[in-house]
Design a protein around this motif. Sequence first.
Motif, PDB file in Angstrom:
ATOM      1  N   GLN A   1      -3.071  -1.054  16.912  1.00  0.00           N
ATOM      2  CA  GLN A   1      -3.669   0.259  17.169  1.00  0.00           C
ATOM      3  C   GLN A   1      -2.819   1.387  16.601  1.00  0.00           C
ATOM      4  O   GLN A   1      -3.326   2.336  15.979  1.00  0.00           O
ATOM      5  CB  GLN A   1      -3.858   0.454  18.679  1.00  0.00           C
ATOM      6  N   LEU A   2      -1.497   1.254  16.783  1.00  0.00           N
ATOM      7  CA  LEU A   2      -0.602   2.286  16.237  1.00  0.00           C
ATOM      8  C   LEU A   2      -0.642   2.303  14.705  1.00  0.00           C
ATOM      9  O   LEU A   2      -0.557   3.369  14.080  1.00  0.00           O
ATOM     10  CB  LEU A   2       0.828   2.032  16.732  1.00  0.00           C
ATOM     11  N   LYS A   3      -0.776   1.094  14.100  1.00  0.00           N
ATOM     12  CA  LYS A   3      -0.896   1.045  12.646  1.00  0.00           C
ATOM     13  C   LYS A   3      -2.164   1.732  12.179  1.00  0.00           C
ATOM     14  O   LYS A   3      -2.156   2.462  11.172  1.00  0.00           O
ATOM     15  CB  LYS A   3      -0.870  -0.403  12.175  1.00  0.00           C
ATOM     16  N   LEU A   4      -3.273   1.485  12.917  1.00  0.00           N
ATOM     17  CA  LEU A   4      -4.518   2.162  12.550  1.00  0.00           C
ATOM     18  C   LEU A   4      -4.386   3.673  12.692  1.00  0.00           C
ATOM     19  O   LEU A   4      -4.807   4.442  11.810  1.00  0.00           O
ATOM     20  CB  LEU A   4      -5.657   1.644  13.440  1.00  0.00           C
ATOM     21  N   VAL A   5      -3.782   4.097  13.821  1.00  0.00           N
ATOM     22  CA  VAL A   5      -3.570   5.543  14.018  1.00  0.00           C
ATOM     23  C   VAL A   5      -2.662   6.108  12.939  1.00  0.00           C
ATOM     24  O   VAL A   5      -2.895   7.206  12.398  1.00  0.00           O
ATOM     25  CB  VAL A   5      -2.984   5.795  15.427  1.00  0.00           C
ATOM     26  N   SER A   6      -1.606   5.332  12.585  1.00  0.00           N
ATOM     27  CA  SER A   6      -0.695   5.788  11.536  1.00  0.00           C
ATOM     28  C   SER A   6      -1.392   5.883  10.191  1.00  0.00           C
ATOM     29  O   SER A   6      -1.171   6.825   9.423  1.00  0.00           O
ATOM     30  CB  SER A   6       0.495   4.819  11.451  1.00  0.00           C
ATOM     31  N   GLY A   7      -2.274   4.891   9.905  1.00  0.00           N
ATOM     32  CA  GLY A   7      -3.029   4.960   8.651  1.00  0.00           C
ATOM     33  C   GLY A   7      -3.931   6.176   8.598  1.00  0.00           C
ATOM     34  O   GLY A   7      -3.987   6.882   7.574  1.00  0.00           O
TER      35      GLY A   7
ATOM     36  N   GLN B   1       0.823  -1.212   0.000  1.00  0.00           N
ATOM     37  CA  GLN B   1       0.000   0.000   0.000  1.00  0.00           C
ATOM     38  C   GLN B   1       0.858   1.264   0.000  1.00  0.00           C
ATOM     39  O   GLN B   1       0.563   2.228  -0.713  1.00  0.00           O
ATOM     40  CB  GLN B   1      -0.920  -0.005   1.226  1.00  0.00           C
ATOM     41  N   ARG B   2       1.940   1.240   0.816  1.00  0.00           N
ATOM     42  CA  ARG B   2       2.824   2.398   0.832  1.00  0.00           C
ATOM     43  C   ARG B   2       3.495   2.605  -0.529  1.00  0.00           C
ATOM     44  O   ARG B   2       3.606   3.739  -1.022  1.00  0.00           O
ATOM     45  CB  ARG B   2       3.868   2.215   1.929  1.00  0.00           C
ATOM     46  N   ALA B   3       3.929   1.499  -1.162  1.00  0.00           N
ATOM     47  CA  ALA B   3       4.565   1.611  -2.482  1.00  0.00           C
ATOM     48  C   ALA B   3       3.574   2.121  -3.517  1.00  0.00           C
ATOM     49  O   ALA B   3       3.910   2.961  -4.361  1.00  0.00           O
ATOM     50  CB  ALA B   3       5.136   0.258  -2.915  1.00  0.00           C
TER      51      ALA B   3
END
Length: 377
Positions: free
Chosen positions: A245-251, A144-146
């Motif tokens: 949770q951090l991944k969701l917040v980061s997204g 997704q980032r790429a």
Amino acid sequence: MTDEDSDTPVSELQGGEENDLPVIQLCGLVEELSYGNSALKAETEMFEKYYNKLEPRDQRHPRLSEIKMSGAEFAQLRGRRRSKSRVGTDRVIGLSCDQKCELVQKELEDMKDEIRHMRANAERDLQHHEAIIEEAEIRWAEVQRAVHEFKKDILKTISKKKGSILATQKVMKYIEDMNRRRDNMKDKLRLKNVSLKVQRKKMLLQLRQKEEVGEALHDVDFQQLKIENAQFLETIEAKNQELIQLKLVSGNTLQVLSAYKSKLRQAMEMSINLDKEILLRNELLEKIEKETLQVEEDRAKAEAVNRKLRKQLAEFRSPQVMVYVREKILNVDLEKTIKTWERKVEIAEMSLKGYRKAWNKMKTTNEQLQAICPPEK
């Protein structure tokens, strides 16, 4: 379990049929017989399983569940077994309660071992699948980032400059950067794999040395390690939840950041357009100011000429007729005199030209004579 035990329900059923029991009692009797048959079936399967463990595989007799026969053959075999059981009950030897209890305990221990092995295999499979899922999530986040970076850096440029060489070069450069980044990641993972292999060899060597010395781990140590492992697994699970949770917040943060970036890009484009428009308006204003100054100067000059002409017009007095006629005659005479003198000047100029020619010719002749006959010293 003896043949007499298996035949007692049948005899009771036959006695019931002879006495013509009502339907309700027959249904209750059928349910009791079904329950007893299911218990006997479970007991028989357990005994067969234990017997199969003791007997070699090539000498085993076929199980009742594996034998396929018709209803007539089954009834014939049942009648034959009933007649044999009535005739030779003395030859049948059954298992005692202690033997049955011992068999059940052994079967229970085997079942516990199987459940333990299945649980260990299930935990190992669960850890393996969790690792696969985590790897897939990490890979999906990287993809997704790429994709986001490719859309942001490449697709917008290609859509603006479709078919240009610059867009193709940018795509090729992006692909080369991605390949270079993947090669760097592969080198890092290879080095990490080598270091882990070295650590594994060291740990195996230490374990072998401990076993040789006699300091191998005991059951208490294994229990302690299991407790620590469970604690670590709980900590890892909590950290994984926190990481999710951090991944969701980061997204969400990335989405908000991309939205603000798009707004900032639009604001920058609007600012650039406004700067260009301001420059054009300033140039137009300077041009208008210059034209205004020029018009003011022209107006001042026109006003000065107008005042001068008005002054002359105010001071003008028309002369008398005789004075005008006299001045006119004098003007005509002066014009004639000017023409006469102009003619005389032309004639004088022509005479001067002739004199100059003669003088030049005479000068040239004297020079030639001097060249031919130099003067005596």
